[in-house]
Design a protein around this motif. Structure first.
Motif, PDB file in Angstrom:
ATOM      1  N   ARG A 119       0.855  -1.197   0.000  1.00 12.94           N
ATOM      2  CA  ARG A 119       0.000   0.000   0.000  1.00 12.94           C
ATOM      3  C   ARG A 119       0.884   1.237   0.000  1.00 12.94           C
ATOM      4  O   ARG A 119       1.841   1.335   0.767  1.00 12.94           O
ATOM      5  CB  ARG A 119      -0.919   0.000   1.213  1.00 12.94           C
ATOM      6  N   TYR A 120       0.555   2.162  -0.869  1.00 15.36           N
ATOM      7  CA  TYR A 120       1.273   3.433  -0.973  1.00 15.36           C
ATOM      8  C   TYR A 120       0.382   4.569  -0.479  1.00 15.36           C
ATOM      9  O   TYR A 120      -0.801   4.620  -0.773  1.00 15.36           O
ATOM     10  CB  TYR A 120       1.648   3.740  -2.423  1.00 15.36           C
ATOM     11  N   GLU A 121       0.980   5.468   0.263  1.00 13.33           N
ATOM     12  CA  GLU A 121       0.394   6.773   0.533  1.00 13.33           C
ATOM     13  C   GLU A 121       1.258   7.778  -0.234  1.00 13.33           C
ATOM     14  O   GLU A 121       2.409   8.013   0.124  1.00 13.33           O
ATOM     15  CB  GLU A 121       0.392   7.099   2.024  1.00 13.33           C
ATOM     16  N   ASN A 122       0.688   8.321  -1.304  1.00 13.71           N
ATOM     17  CA  ASN A 122       1.478   9.129  -2.247  1.00 13.71           C
ATOM     18  C   ASN A 122       2.624   8.251  -2.766  1.00 13.71           C
ATOM     19  O   ASN A 122       2.375   7.160  -3.246  1.00 13.71           O
ATOM     20  CB  ASN A 122       1.938  10.417  -1.591  1.00 13.71           C
ATOM     21  N   GLU A 123       3.876   8.691  -2.644  1.00 11.87           N
ATOM     22  CA  GLU A 123       4.950   7.867  -3.199  1.00 11.87           C
ATOM     23  C   GLU A 123       5.601   6.953  -2.160  1.00 11.87           C
ATOM     24  O   GLU A 123       6.524   6.203  -2.478  1.00 11.87           O
ATOM     25  CB  GLU A 123       6.013   8.753  -3.852  1.00 11.87           C
ATOM     26  N   GLU A 124       5.093   6.984  -0.935  1.00  8.48           N
ATOM     27  CA  GLU A 124       5.705   6.206   0.137  1.00  8.48           C
ATOM     28  C   GLU A 124       4.980   4.876   0.335  1.00  8.48           C
ATOM     29  O   GLU A 124       3.764   4.837   0.492  1.00  8.48           O
ATOM     30  CB  GLU A 124       5.674   6.995   1.443  1.00  8.48           C
ATOM     31  N   ALA A 125       5.750   3.802   0.359  1.00 12.78           N
ATOM     32  CA  ALA A 125       5.193   2.481   0.657  1.00 12.78           C
ATOM     33  C   ALA A 125       5.026   2.378   2.172  1.00 12.78           C
ATOM     34  O   ALA A 125       6.010   2.244   2.896  1.00 12.78           O
ATOM     35  CB  ALA A 125       6.108   1.390   0.133  1.00 12.78           C
ATOM     36  N   VAL A 126       3.782   2.416   2.649  1.00  8.16           N
ATOM     37  CA  VAL A 126       3.541   2.436   4.086  1.00  8.16           C
ATOM     38  C   VAL A 126       3.246   1.051   4.642  1.00  8.16           C
ATOM     39  O   VAL A 126       3.247   0.860   5.858  1.00  8.16           O
ATOM     40  CB  VAL A 126       2.398   3.400   4.442  1.00  8.16           C
ATOM     41  N   ASP A 127       2.953   0.104   3.771  1.00  7.33           N
ATOM     42  CA  ASP A 127       2.719  -1.262   4.231  1.00  7.33           C
ATOM     43  C   ASP A 127       3.138  -2.213   3.130  1.00  7.33           C
ATOM     44  O   ASP A 127       2.430  -2.357   2.135  1.00  7.33           O
ATOM     45  CB  ASP A 127       1.257  -1.483   4.606  1.00  7.33           C
ATOM     46  N   ASP A 128       4.273  -2.831   3.272  1.00 10.64           N
ATOM     47  CA  ASP A 128       4.730  -3.833   2.287  1.00 10.64           C
ATOM     48  C   ASP A 128       5.063  -5.140   2.983  1.00 10.64           C
ATOM     49  O   ASP A 128       5.891  -5.919   2.503  1.00 10.64           O
ATOM     50  CB  ASP A 128       5.918  -3.316   1.492  1.00 10.64           C
ATOM     51  N   SER A 129       4.431  -5.360   4.130  1.00  6.53           N
ATOM     52  CA  SER A 129       4.764  -6.523   4.947  1.00  6.53           C
ATOM     53  C   SER A 129       4.433  -7.843   4.254  1.00  6.53           C
ATOM     54  O   SER A 129       5.012  -8.882   4.575  1.00  6.53           O
ATOM     55  CB  SER A 129       4.043  -6.442   6.290  1.00  6.53           C
ATOM     56  N   GLY A 142       4.128   9.660  -7.049  1.00 11.57           N
ATOM     57  CA  GLY A 142       2.884   9.459  -6.323  1.00 11.57           C
ATOM     58  C   GLY A 142       1.656   9.292  -7.180  1.00 11.57           C
ATOM     59  O   GLY A 142       0.542   9.514  -6.715  1.00 11.57           O
ATOM     60  N   VAL A 143       1.827   8.868  -8.431  1.00 11.78           N
ATOM     61  CA  VAL A 143       0.666   8.681  -9.309  1.00 11.78           C
ATOM     62  C   VAL A 143       0.646   7.230  -9.800  1.00 11.78           C
ATOM     63  O   VAL A 143       0.173   6.342  -9.098  1.00 11.78           O
ATOM     64  CB  VAL A 143       0.664   9.680 -10.474  1.00 11.78           C
ATOM     65  N   ASP A 144       1.213   6.995 -10.990  1.00 10.59           N
ATOM     66  CA  ASP A 144       1.238   5.646 -11.543  1.00 10.59           C
ATOM     67  C   ASP A 144       2.131   4.733 -10.708  1.00 10.59           C
ATOM     68  O   ASP A 144       3.044   5.195 -10.008  1.00 10.59           O
ATOM     69  CB  ASP A 144       1.781   5.669 -12.979  1.00 10.59           C
ATOM     70  N   SER A 145       1.866   3.452 -10.838  1.00 12.47           N
ATOM     71  CA  SER A 145       2.678   2.485 -10.106  1.00 12.47           C
ATOM     72  C   SER A 145       2.964   1.279 -10.980  1.00 12.47           C
ATOM     73  O   SER A 145       2.172   0.935 -11.868  1.00 12.47           O
ATOM     74  CB  SER A 145       1.951   2.033  -8.835  1.00 12.47           C
ATOM     75  N   THR A 146       4.103   0.646 -10.740  1.00 14.20           N
ATOM     76  CA  THR A 146       4.427  -0.615 -11.395  1.00 14.20           C
ATOM     77  C   THR A 146       4.746  -1.651 -10.331  1.00 14.20           C
ATOM     78  O   THR A 146       5.325  -1.347  -9.289  1.00 14.20           O
ATOM     79  CB  THR A 146       5.621  -0.474 -12.356  1.00 14.20           C
TER      80      THR A 146
END
Lengths: 116, 114
Positions: A48-58, A72-76
Motif C-alpha cells: 500500500r502506498y500513501e502518495n509515493e511512500e510504501a507504508v505497508d509492504d509486509s 505518487g501517481v502511476d505504479s508498477t
C-alpha cells in the motif's frame, strides 16, 4: 471519470522470466494498493502506498517482488524471476485517503498472470 | 488473528426471492465492514459499508447489510434477487495493524436462476 486502469489485462510468461504490471489510479487518489487474488480466494494485500511512500509492504515477497510509485501517481509491480505459484490475478486499487476508515477502494480490472 | 469469514462458497436463489450472503468477522476493537461485488471480467466494485450508526446499511443496486455486534456478523441481503445479481461477493474488514489494512473474505458466488 476514468476508473483505475491496469495493463496488460493478460500475461503469459515462462517461469524464471521477469514480468511487470502497470497501474494508473483515479486522479486525486493518494492511496494506491496492489493485491494478489488467487483462484477461489479473496484479494490479499501486497503493498500500500500513501502518495509515493510504501507504508505497508509486509506481505510483499521482497526476494522477487518489487514495486514503485514515482511521483505518487502511476505504479508498477514487478516480479523477477516469476515462479509457477505466482499465477494469479494482480489487482490495483486506489482510494482518497487510505488511513480514513470510511474510505472505500476503487479497483481496476486486474492483470491475469499465468506462469508456465 | 483478525479475520473475516464467508461460510458459503456458493448461494443459489430463484429470481424474485430474497437473498442472503453471510459474513462473520473477528477483529479487536470496532469493526469497519464492507461488501464488494465482482462481476465477470470486471474489477471489484464497492457495494456498501458499515462504519458507525444504524445497524442496517443500504447500498448500491438495492442491497443492504445488517451489522450484528453480538453475533459478529454483517450479512448481505436483498429483498428480491435479479438474474443480473449473479456475481462473486466479497466481505471485507478494515483492521489497524500499525496502519489500516483491508482483509477480504474468500468470496461467495451467487447464482440467481430465472
Amino acid at each position: 471519470e476514468a476508473g483505475v486502469v491496469q495493463s496488460p489485462r493478460y500475461k503469459i510468461i515462462e517461469k524464471k522470466q521477469p514480468v511487470a504490471f502497470w497501474c494508473n489510479p483515479i486522479s486525486g487518489h493518494n492511496t494506491l494498493y496492489w493485491y494478489r487474488q488467487n483462484l477461489g480466494q479473496g484479494p490479499e494485500l501486497l503493498i500500500r502506498y500513501e502518495n509515493e511512500e510504501a507504508v505497508d509492504d509486509s506481505q510483499l515477497p521482497k526476494d522477487r517482488f518489487s514495486a514503485e510509485r514515482l511521483k505518487g501517481v502511476d505504479s508498477t509491480l514487478k516480479i523477477q524471476p516469476a515462479e509457477l505459484g505466482d499465477s494469479a490475478v494482480y489487482l490495483c486499487a486506489s482510494s482518497l485517503l487510505g488511513t480514513a476508515l470510511n474510505t472505500e477502494a476503487f479497483f481496476g480490472q486486474g492483470t491475469r498472470l499465468t506462469v508456465v | 488473528a483478525q479475520s473475516v469469514a464467508q461460510p458459503e462458497d456458493q448461494v443459489n436463489v430463484a429470481e424474485g426471492n430474497p437473498l442472503t450472503v453471510k459474513c462473520t468477522y473477528s477483529v479487536s476493537g470496532n469493526p469497519y465492514l464492507f461488501w464488494y461485488v465482482q462481476y465477470p471480467n470486471r474489477g471489484l466494485q464497492f457495494l456498501l459499508k458499515y462504519i458507525t450508526g444504524d445497524n442496517l446499511v443500504k447500498g448500491s443496486y438495492g442491497f443492504e447489510a445488517e451489522f450484528n455486534k453480538s453475533q459478529t456478523s454483517f450479512h448481505l441481503k436483498k429483498p428480491s434477487a435479479l438474474v443480473s445479481d449473479s456475481a462473486l461477493y466479497f466481505c471485507a474488514v478494515i483492521v489497524n495493524t500499525g496502519g489500516f489494512k483491508t482483509i477480504f473474505g474468500a468470496g461467495t458466488r451467487l447464482f440467481v436462476k430465472a
